[in-house]
Scaffold this active site. Structure first.
Site, PDB file in Angstrom:
ATOM      1  N   TYR A   1     139.367  31.725  52.231  1.00  0.00           N
ATOM      2  CA  TYR A   1     139.146  33.137  51.902  1.00  0.00           C
ATOM      3  C   TYR A   1     138.887  33.969  53.150  1.00  0.00           C
ATOM      4  O   TYR A   1     138.158  33.531  54.046  1.00  0.00           O
ATOM      5  CB  TYR A   1     137.958  33.291  50.952  1.00  0.00           C
TER       6      TYR A   1
ATOM      7  N   CYS B   1     134.454  27.284  49.912  1.00  0.00           N
ATOM      8  CA  CYS B   1     134.775  27.887  48.620  1.00  0.00           C
ATOM      9  C   CYS B   1     133.792  27.358  47.565  1.00  0.00           C
ATOM     10  O   CYS B   1     132.928  26.545  47.863  1.00  0.00           O
ATOM     11  CB  CYS B   1     136.198  27.539  48.194  1.00  0.00           C
ATOM     12  N   MET B   2     133.955  27.804  46.324  1.00  0.00           N
ATOM     13  CA  MET B   2     133.045  27.365  45.262  1.00  0.00           C
ATOM     14  C   MET B   2     133.101  25.846  45.058  1.00  0.00           C
ATOM     15  O   MET B   2     132.073  25.193  44.880  1.00  0.00           O
ATOM     16  CB  MET B   2     133.376  28.076  43.947  1.00  0.00           C
ATOM     17  N   ASP B   3     134.314  25.276  45.111  1.00  0.00           N
ATOM     18  CA  ASP B   3     134.485  23.865  44.742  1.00  0.00           C
ATOM     19  C   ASP B   3     135.178  23.027  45.818  1.00  0.00           C
ATOM     20  O   ASP B   3     135.381  21.832  45.625  1.00  0.00           O
ATOM     21  CB  ASP B   3     135.333  23.769  43.467  1.00  0.00           C
TER      22      ASP B   3
ATOM     23  N   HIS C   1      95.727  23.590  47.624  1.00  0.00           N
ATOM     24  CA  HIS C   1      97.003  23.348  48.305  1.00  0.00           C
ATOM     25  C   HIS C   1      97.003  24.101  49.633  1.00  0.00           C
ATOM     26  O   HIS C   1      96.590  25.256  49.689  1.00  0.00           O
ATOM     27  CB  HIS C   1      98.146  23.841  47.406  1.00  0.00           C
TER      28      HIS C   1
ATOM     29  N   ARG D   1      98.359  31.646  45.996  1.00  0.00           N
ATOM     30  CA  ARG D   1      99.375  31.413  44.965  1.00  0.00           C
ATOM     31  C   ARG D   1      98.711  31.313  43.605  1.00  0.00           C
ATOM     32  O   ARG D   1      98.772  32.249  42.823  1.00  0.00           O
ATOM     33  CB  ARG D   1     100.168  30.156  45.324  1.00  0.00           C
TER      34      ARG D   1
ATOM     35  N   LYS E   1     108.905  16.825  41.079  1.00  0.00           N
ATOM     36  CA  LYS E   1     109.392  18.117  40.562  1.00  0.00           C
ATOM     37  C   LYS E   1     110.809  18.385  41.070  1.00  0.00           C
ATOM     38  O   LYS E   1     111.257  17.740  42.032  1.00  0.00           O
ATOM     39  CB  LYS E   1     108.435  19.233  40.993  1.00  0.00           C
TER      40      LYS E   1
ATOM     41  N   ARG F   1      99.126  13.950  46.893  1.00  0.00           N
ATOM     42  CA  ARG F   1     100.303  14.451  46.167  1.00  0.00           C
ATOM     43  C   ARG F   1     101.475  14.346  47.131  1.00  0.00           C
ATOM     44  O   ARG F   1     101.721  15.225  47.943  1.00  0.00           O
ATOM     45  CB  ARG F   1     100.064  15.898  45.717  1.00  0.00           C
TER      46      ARG F   1
HETATM   47  C1  LIG Z   1     105.137  20.659  45.798  1.00  0.00           C
HETATM   48  C2  LIG Z   1     103.689  20.437  45.955  1.00  0.00           C
HETATM   49  C3  LIG Z   1     103.218  19.299  46.619  1.00  0.00           C
HETATM   50  C4  LIG Z   1     104.111  18.353  47.366  1.00  0.00           C
HETATM   51  O1  LIG Z   1     104.389  18.912  48.613  1.00  0.00           O
HETATM   52  P1  LIG Z   1     105.144  18.060  49.743  1.00  0.00           P
HETATM   53  O2  LIG Z   1     105.107  18.961  50.916  1.00  0.00           O
HETATM   54  O3  LIG Z   1     106.532  17.861  49.239  1.00  0.00           O
HETATM   55  O4  LIG Z   1     104.394  16.815  49.895  1.00  0.00           O
HETATM   56  C5  LIG Z   1     101.845  19.054  46.597  1.00  0.00           C
HETATM   57  N1  LIG Z   1     100.996  19.908  46.005  1.00  0.00           N
HETATM   58  C6  LIG Z   1     101.412  21.047  45.401  1.00  0.00           C
HETATM   59  C7  LIG Z   1     100.420  21.935  44.773  1.00  0.00           C
HETATM   60  C8  LIG Z   1     102.768  21.353  45.363  1.00  0.00           C
HETATM   61  O5  LIG Z   1     103.170  22.478  44.778  1.00  0.00           O
END
Ligand SMILES: *Cc1c(COP(=O)(O)O)cnc(C)c1O
Length: 372
Positions: free
Chosen positions: A266, A312-314, A166, A137, A41, A219
């Site tokens: 700045y 700065c920005m850039d 999670h 969540r 992600k 995951r």
């Molecule tokens: C982002 C996420 C993960 C991965 O988490 P890490 O700490 O980067 O391993 C696993 N499960 C869920 C539900 C997440 O949102």
């Protein structure tokens, strides 16, 4: 979307052999039946989704986790055929799009599922039930909700493939909350009349500190990128299991001598107290090199050099120990000689976590891949 700056020597360099190594080290610790899904992600935590996904598959990842529908579609459009789980909740009107693309939705509500039936046609939607065991969540919160979600799944155009939760504190030494969450999750899973193929709960932190247990899928997110999930607060059991895969570098575009009394950037917050060499770098907060980082250093020739004045920005300015030629490489994040600036160091400078440091490196910064 910000355009990628390809005609500029500011770049993120991702070592794909390290991405693979981090995945392989985790895979080795899993049982043969346990799968590792690469969490890609947010543009693979800033590393670039497609190249990382490709390396992940080569290293043994058998599926992907993403945050939203478009990230999943991006993987499908690139030709990936592996399972893809969307970790967040999706819009119900996209149910058919997900089904057609064989992208798995996380679900937690009877209302959502009943509405999805109206959008789905011949192709069933693959789903994993999300369980809220204490993260607060998404997810079903109790046995009753779970039973009603399961009932709808069994009588509709769905493939009930998995159930997951999670953890909120898998990266902390105190395991009180974690233990409560595991107990609640198992209690709820035991209530199912049919157990799906994938019952999973392990993120990177759980896998690294608790060994993934019997989570059918790990995951694996931040671990792929080689960063300690606890922001360095908790030591890893095996330091060699994680190696940072990303470096961020730029080059000096201007080098000049300041006289005592000259000011920089700045607000004129920095005043030279003596004659000194300063370089201007073509990177700034619009690249994700945010203003809060100016309380620290960059690396030049293996030596720490302080950022001076406001970012700065850039562009931003650094103080040099002596004159350097224009074009000298400057490391913003990564190793140079014996010195290293880690994502955790940048996170501490800006009172955040390494995850955020990596994710906010903007699209404008060119990504370069090595050791493919
Ligand atoms: C982002 C996420 C993960 C991965 O988490 P890490 O700490 O980067 O391993 C696993 N499960 C869920 C539900 C997440 O949102």
């Amino acid at each position: 979307m910000m355009l990628e700056a390809i005609h500029r020597n500011t770049r993120v360099v991702v070592d794909l052999s390290i991405v693979k190594q981090n995945i392989k080290k985790q895979k080795e610790k899993l049982s043969p039946s346990q799968e590792l899904y690469a969490v890609v992600k947010a543009n693979a935590y800033g590393h670039g989704m497609i190249p990382v996904a490709k390396a992940a598959v080569e290293a043994g990842a058998t599926g992907f986790c993403v945050a939203n529908v478009d990230e999943g579609l991006g993987l499908r459009q690139a030709g990936f055929t592996q399972p893809i789980l969307i970790l967040g909740l999706s819009r119900v009107e996209d149910a058919a799009l997900l089904a057609e693309n064989k992208i798995t939705a996380s679900v937690d509500s009877v209302a959502w599922l009943k509405e999805a039936v109206q959008y789905l046609n011949d192709t069933p939607l693959k789903v994993h039930i999300a369980v809220d065991s204490g993260m607060g969540r998404i997810g079903v919160v109790d046995e009753e909700e779970l039973a009603s979600v399961e009932a709808v799944l069994q009588n509709g155009p769905f493939e009930f493939e998995g159930i997951f939760t999670h953890f909120a504190t898998a990266d902390e030494a105190d395991t009180t909350q974690l233990t409560k969450q595991i107990e609640k999750f198992h209690r709820l899973v035991d209530e199912l009349s049919v157990k799906p193929a994938h019952v999973h709960y392990s993120n990177s932190a759980y896998a690294l500190w608790h060994g993934a247990g019997d989570s059918a899928i790990v995951r694996y997110g931040i671990g792929i990128y080689g960063i300690n999930p606890s922001n360095g607060d908790l030591a890893l059991k095996d330091e060699s299991s994680l190696t940072p895969a990303l470096r961020w570098e730029t080059e000096m575009v201007k080098v000049k001598k300041l006289e005592a009394g000259d000011t920089v950037s700045y607000g004129a917050t920095y005043t030279a107290d003596e004659p000194q060499w300063v370089a201007t770098l073509p990177v700034g907060y619009a690249d994700g090199f945010i203003r809060a980082y100016n309380k620290g250093d960059v690396l030049v020739d293996g030596v720490r050099c302080p950022i001076v004045g406001r970012i700065c920005m850039d562009q931003c300015m650094i103080r040099l120990p002596h004159e350097f030629p224009v074009g000298t490489t400057v490391t913003l994040l990564g190793k140079d000689g014996d010195e290293e600036i880690t994502a955790i160091e940048l996170a501490k400078r800006s009172e955040t976590i390494a995850y955020e440091v990596l994710c906010i490196i903007s699209d404008r910064v060119k990504r370069v891949y090595i050791n493919d």
